[in-house]
Design an enzyme around this catalytic site. Structure first.
Site: not given
Length: 446
Positions: A246, A175, A367
């Site tokens: 995350h 990720e 993000c």
């Protein structure tokens, strides 16, 4: 020590920004599924955040959105005919797959890649491994175009190495930088790399939500980058269960400071010991922990306090935390944030930024950006047309105002006119950012 700065490469929100709810474990995405989005406002919010950082004197770059709807993907799974027909047929026959093909999730550039600066790499180049993002279908479509985008932004192979994504296998689920933190005394000096993983490749995972990052993926990235001083702490299962899909939902760090929640790591003591050992003779790490009593995990996820940008701003002695407006709006998170600034700790100021359109899909300020440490020589080798400036801000804001819709319901994604609008917008964008006439798939097959 070579002087270097931490640049931010932000993903520009795409014309199909929508609330379809494609990410299990992302509570905001699930909660707002079916709501009407405003792509124009989302893109302008992102540009305003880029302007904030650029005005602070930090290098800022723009990453272009991916082509959406992803017609090539839909054709690869059996839909055929003219592109407009493919889109209409996909929405009728397989709406979940059509929704994945329309996602604007590439805006969250923290997932674009894992980056190793030249100070830590064995060959003295900056290394990028684009994430395969294979846990979720809509994100797994991004790797190829992300690789192309990074090679256009960082074209000099003498200074930059942009690898292909890891094999698209669950064993190497990756990720990107959303699970990576680099600590150092100065950006240009050697650092310690925290590769935070959720599960091991052969582990029998039984969590309610997926653990998206494997340890084996990060071990492979460390090997291919020749990255020094790697530490591999495990993300807490409780954090994943609570909505921290995350690590950057529960932890952020820069320079010597690691700012994290009590439930960020499965074994906090072991993490701190490993970081101190790796940093020995380089710098003294500073750990700033927020307890569950101060900020319960539910408030943490609602406020996204840790999904902030932690910035070393030129001319300021202490770090600046750029937090989402939701942190200011949550009484518990706001108390923690303001307490940081009032203390004598490493964080001297907290600013707030409105990225509400992104937040409603579970993506805060952190993000939206990929951090890349660059020396002066490396900065000079980056595509200059993608470097943010007041003039570029004006040009892109005008482009957004002309090209983006101000209202988009999930059902609107099936509109063939949206396909035409998006392609025309992106074609113009490639000229603005000097990306070339073959940047997008539709440009290469026209």
């Amino acid at each position: 020590m070579t002087f270097a700065v931490e640049a931010n490469c932000d993903g520009l929100v795409g014309p199909t920004h929508s609330y379809v709810g494609l990410s299990p474990g992302n509570l905001a995405s699930t909660r707002n599924a079916g709501e009407v989005s405003n792509p124009r406002a989302a893109a302008l919010e992102g540009l305003a955040k880029m302007r904030r950082l650029s005005d602070l004197g930090l290098p800022q770059f723009v990453l272009a959105p991916h082509e959406r709807p992803a017609i090539r993907f839909l054709k690869s799974i059996g839909f055929s005919g003219a592109d407009e027909t493919v889109l209409e047929d996909a929405w009728k026959a397989a709406p979940a797959l059509a929704a994945a093909a329309c996602s604007s999730s590439s805006m969250w550039a923290a997932n674009a890649a894992t980056v190793t600066p030249s100070a830590d790499a064995a060959d003295g180049r900056v290394h990028f491994s684009p994430a395969n993002l294979l846990t979720n279908l809509h994100r797994s479509l991004e790797g190829e175009q992300t690789t192309r985008a990074l090679r256009r932004l960082f074209p000099d192979a003498r200074r930059f190495a942009v690898h292909d994504p890891l094999p698209a296998q669950p064993h190497f689920a990756d990720e990107g930088a959303a699970n990576h933190v680099r600590l150092c005394a100065e950006h240009g000096g050697p650092g310690v790399n925290l590769f935070v993983w959720g599960r091991q490749a052969w582990e029998d995972w039984d969590g309610a939500f997926p653990a998206r990052q494997t340890r084996e993926a990060f071990e492979a990235i460390q090997r291919r980058h020749g990255a020094a001083r790697g530490v591999f702490p495990r993300q807490a299962k409780a954090a994943i269960a609570g909505g921290a899909f995350h690590n950057d939902v529960v932890c952020v760090g820069t320079r010597q400071c690691l700012f994290f929640h009590e439930r960020a790591f499965e074994d906090r003591v072991a993490m701190e010991r490993a970081v101190r050992t790796a940093a020995a003779d380089l710098f003294e790490p500073v750990f700033v922990e927020v307890s569950e009593a101060e900020l319960p995990i539910a408030d943490l996820v609602a406020s996204y306090l840790f999904n902030s940008q932690l910035l070393a701003v030129p001319g300021e002695d202490r770090l600046v935390l750029l937090a989402p407006a939701e942190t200011r709006d949550n009484p518990r998170a706001y108390a923690v944030a303001e307490g940081l600034a009032a203390s004598n700790g490493p964080i001297g100021r907290v600013d707030y930024v409105d990225v509400r359109q992104s937040m409603r899909n579970g993506g805060g300020p952190a993000c939206l950006r990929l951090r890349v440490v660059l020396t002066d020589e490396e900065l000079e080798a980056v595509n200059p047309a993608q470097r943010f400036s007041p003039d570029l801000h004006k040009t892109l804001a005008d482009w957004v105002e002309r090209r983006y819709r101000d209202s988009l319901a999930p059902g609107d994604l099936a509109d063939p006119l949206l396909l035409t609008e998006s392609r025309e917008a992106l074609d113009e964008l490639t000229r603005i950012l000097s990306l070339g006439g073959d940047f997008y798939p539709f440009q290469r097959t026209a």
